[in-house]
Design a protein around this motif. Structure first.
Motif, PDB file in Angstrom:
ATOM      1  N   ALA A  35       5.760 -16.247 -36.928  1.00  0.00           N
ATOM      2  CA  ALA A  35       4.307 -16.025 -36.872  1.00  0.00           C
ATOM      3  C   ALA A  35       3.975 -14.891 -35.908  1.00  0.00           C
ATOM      4  N   THR A  36       4.675 -14.826 -34.784  1.00  0.00           N
ATOM      5  CA  THR A  36       4.441 -13.751 -33.826  1.00  0.00           C
ATOM      6  C   THR A  36       4.783 -12.395 -34.430  1.00  0.00           C
ATOM      7  N   ARG A  37       5.897 -12.335 -35.142  1.00  0.00           N
ATOM      8  CA  ARG A  37       6.277 -11.072 -35.805  1.00  0.00           C
ATOM      9  C   ARG A  37       5.244 -10.676 -36.852  1.00  0.00           C
ATOM     10  N   LEU A  38       4.780 -11.646 -37.625  1.00  0.00           N
ATOM     11  CA  LEU A  38       3.793 -11.342 -38.659  1.00  0.00           C
ATOM     12  C   LEU A  38       2.467 -10.899 -38.057  1.00  0.00           C
ATOM     13  N   GLU A  44      -0.350  -3.833 -36.588  1.00  0.00           N
ATOM     14  CA  GLU A  44       0.054  -2.459 -36.921  1.00  0.00           C
ATOM     15  C   GLU A  44      -0.619  -1.996 -38.206  1.00  0.00           C
ATOM     16  N   LEU A  45      -0.673  -2.877 -39.207  1.00  0.00           N
ATOM     17  CA  LEU A  45      -1.317  -2.505 -40.465  1.00  0.00           C
ATOM     18  C   LEU A  45      -2.816  -2.283 -40.282  1.00  0.00           C
ATOM     19  N   ASN A  46      -3.455  -3.080 -39.435  1.00  0.00           N
ATOM     20  CA  ASN A  46      -4.883  -2.877 -39.165  1.00  0.00           C
ATOM     21  C   ASN A  46      -5.129  -1.533 -38.484  1.00  0.00           C
TER      22      ASN A  46
END
Length: 88
Positions: A35-38, A44-46
């Motif tokens: 969950a932390t990685r996601l 980053e995507l935002n």
């Protein structure tokens, strides 16, 4: 004899319960790391999405479109006599 069987059953149940707790905690830790990685990937995507929106807004400015139309495509506004009105 039944006391011994009961104690053995309780011991086995206790061990199974302890192994279940260990397995659940391990799975929780793995899911927390995932969950932390996601969440980091989402952030980053935002950030990239914001950059792309800014870039799109820059490329879509009306002054820039007008300049590209004139310079690269040789377009111009029609003169008064070049305009034709079509009526139904």
């Amino acid at each position: 004899m039944t006391l011994r069987v009961l104690l053995t059953a309780l011991l086995v149940a206790n061990l199974v319960s302890a192994l279940g707790v260990v397995h659940a905690r391990h799975q929780h830790r793995q899911l927390f790391v995932q969950a932390t990685r996601l969440e980091a990937a989402r952030d980053e995507l935002n950030i990239e999405f914001g950059r792309l929106q800014l870039e799109q807004a820059t490329w879509a400015e009306s002054n820039r479109i007008d300049q590209v139309a004139r310079d690269r495509l040789g377009m111009k506004f029609p003169e008064g006599g070049e305009t034709v009105v079509v009526r139904p």
